[in-house]
Design a protein around this motif. Sequence first.
Motif, PDB file in Angstrom:
ATOM      1  N   ARG A 205      70.766  32.095  61.360  1.00  0.00           N
ATOM      2  CA  ARG A 205      72.187  31.552  61.215  1.00  0.00           C
ATOM      3  C   ARG A 205      73.015  31.570  62.489  1.00  0.00           C
ATOM      4  O   ARG A 205      73.853  30.619  62.248  1.00  0.00           O
ATOM      5  N   GLN A 206      72.739  32.369  63.326  1.00  0.00           N
ATOM      6  CA  GLN A 206      73.672  32.393  64.355  1.00  0.00           C
ATOM      7  C   GLN A 206      72.950  31.767  65.662  1.00  0.00           C
ATOM      8  O   GLN A 206      73.707  31.643  66.778  1.00  0.00           O
ATOM      9  N   ILE A 207      71.836  30.962  65.434  1.00  0.00           N
ATOM     10  CA  ILE A 207      71.296  30.308  66.626  1.00  0.00           C
ATOM     11  C   ILE A 207      71.925  28.957  66.746  1.00  0.00           C
ATOM     12  O   ILE A 207      71.578  28.142  65.831  1.00  0.00           O
ATOM     13  N   GLU A 208      72.379  28.569  67.778  1.00  0.00           N
ATOM     14  CA  GLU A 208      72.810  27.446  68.184  1.00  0.00           C
ATOM     15  C   GLU A 208      71.810  26.422  68.197  1.00  0.00           C
ATOM     16  O   GLU A 208      72.257  25.222  67.514  1.00  0.00           O
ATOM     17  N   SER A 209      70.845  26.537  68.427  1.00  0.00           N
ATOM     18  CA  SER A 209      69.841  25.318  68.465  1.00  0.00           C
ATOM     19  C   SER A 209      69.477  24.938  67.135  1.00  0.00           C
ATOM     20  O   SER A 209      68.822  23.925  66.973  1.00  0.00           O
ATOM     21  N   PHE A 210      69.549  25.935  66.183  1.00  0.00           N
ATOM     22  CA  PHE A 210      69.288  25.519  64.784  1.00  0.00           C
ATOM     23  C   PHE A 210      70.483  24.984  63.884  1.00  0.00           C
ATOM     24  O   PHE A 210      70.293  24.956  62.785  1.00  0.00           O
ATOM     25  N   ARG A 211      71.120  24.495  64.485  1.00  0.00           N
ATOM     26  CA  ARG A 211      72.467  24.049  63.822  1.00  0.00           C
ATOM     27  C   ARG A 211      72.098  22.844  62.810  1.00  0.00           C
ATOM     28  O   ARG A 211      72.786  22.939  61.905  1.00  0.00           O
ATOM     29  N   PRO A 212      71.281  21.911  63.106  1.00  0.00           N
ATOM     30  CA  PRO A 212      70.723  20.732  62.217  1.00  0.00           C
ATOM     31  C   PRO A 212      70.160  21.626  60.892  1.00  0.00           C
ATOM     32  O   PRO A 212      70.541  21.068  59.835  1.00  0.00           O
ATOM     33  N   TRP A 213      69.405  22.662  61.240  1.00  0.00           N
ATOM     34  CA  TRP A 213      68.820  23.091  59.731  1.00  0.00           C
ATOM     35  C   TRP A 213      69.767  24.126  59.194  1.00  0.00           C
ATOM     36  O   TRP A 213      70.080  23.862  58.002  1.00  0.00           O
ATOM     37  N   SER A 215      73.276  23.607  58.947  1.00  0.00           N
ATOM     38  CA  SER A 215      74.054  22.819  58.273  1.00  0.00           C
ATOM     39  C   SER A 215      73.671  22.564  57.035  1.00  0.00           C
ATOM     40  O   SER A 215      74.264  22.232  56.089  1.00  0.00           O
ATOM     41  N   VAL A 216      72.233  22.245  57.002  1.00  0.00           N
ATOM     42  CA  VAL A 216      71.606  21.679  55.633  1.00  0.00           C
ATOM     43  C   VAL A 216      71.834  22.914  54.626  1.00  0.00           C
ATOM     44  O   VAL A 216      72.303  22.704  53.458  1.00  0.00           O
ATOM     45  N   VAL A 217      71.473  23.992  55.125  1.00  0.00           N
ATOM     46  CA  VAL A 217      71.353  25.257  54.143  1.00  0.00           C
ATOM     47  C   VAL A 217      72.728  25.499  53.714  1.00  0.00           C
ATOM     48  O   VAL A 217      73.033  25.902  52.561  1.00  0.00           O
TER      49      VAL A 217
END
Length: 306
Positions: A205-213, A215-217
């Motif tokens: 949840r805190q990983i910036e590069s995972f923002r697209p995923w 946001s969906v969650v």
Amino acid sequence: MAFMESTRAAGIDPVLAQSFRVSARCGCFMQAARSLNIKSTQLRKHLAQLEAQLQCSLFHHQDAGVALSREGLQLQAQLIALAHEHDVPVIEQPLIRLAVAESILHDILGRDLVSLLRRNASVRLDIITLDSELALQAISADVVLWLAGTDSPLPGPSFAISEPQPLARLEYLPHIAKRYSRVTARPDSLDDLADFLLVQWQHDRQIESFRPWNSVVDQRLAGVVQLHSYELMLEMIRCSACIGLLPQYMSQFDRSLIALPGLFEQPMQRQVWMAVNAGSQRQADVQVIVELIQNTFNERREWFQS
């Protein structure tokens, strides 16, 4: 030194005597070889040489292991008495501290660490799992393996380290179990995800590069499970028809899982970094761990190719 003197006093080569003592204690040649950090064929050669020297059989097979013969029991008692007489010291092995990102330990490094322990049962290894940036900042270790951005190893360990070495760039994609998704029914757009239960590892949840995923969650009002256990998240994807974010190599690690490319336009990537404690980087035992990690990633380099 005391043990060598005692065995020489008994007219026995110290190496052969040590092979016998450990084999007698373990009751298993394979386990004894592990404890001595030698191959089982070499151990059996030592024992054969000792039996030839003493002109007797020291072991006989019993159930699933081996047991001492009458002559073996006599030799064991003699060596124990000599050891007590010369006050044999216990040789302390250096403690090596290895800190590893939890997902890397589970997916990539775990099997080779098991192989290392099978070969060398006398090793002293403290394995620390890293499940957050806070844990990375709080630990002290001899070797550190962590995940960070593709362009920088920061944030990294808080103690003095060698130059961080990039080992692999990981691409992350949503994954689902093959048995829960026919080819014609697999989601090929973000709207299609509405029909599936999503599972998320809280660490991500805190990983910036995972923002697209993420946001969906975060937009989900139902049909989402948050987990603090990486292994449990994998199990839910395998067995509960969930979709979760995993490294692209996961289908190499677990053939029952399949990636779902094309759902997100923006790539989600992280880099695996390794560094060694500046104060212990020259130690031979530390270098053994470093070489094991490097060999592991070299052998699996096809996992990380997009």
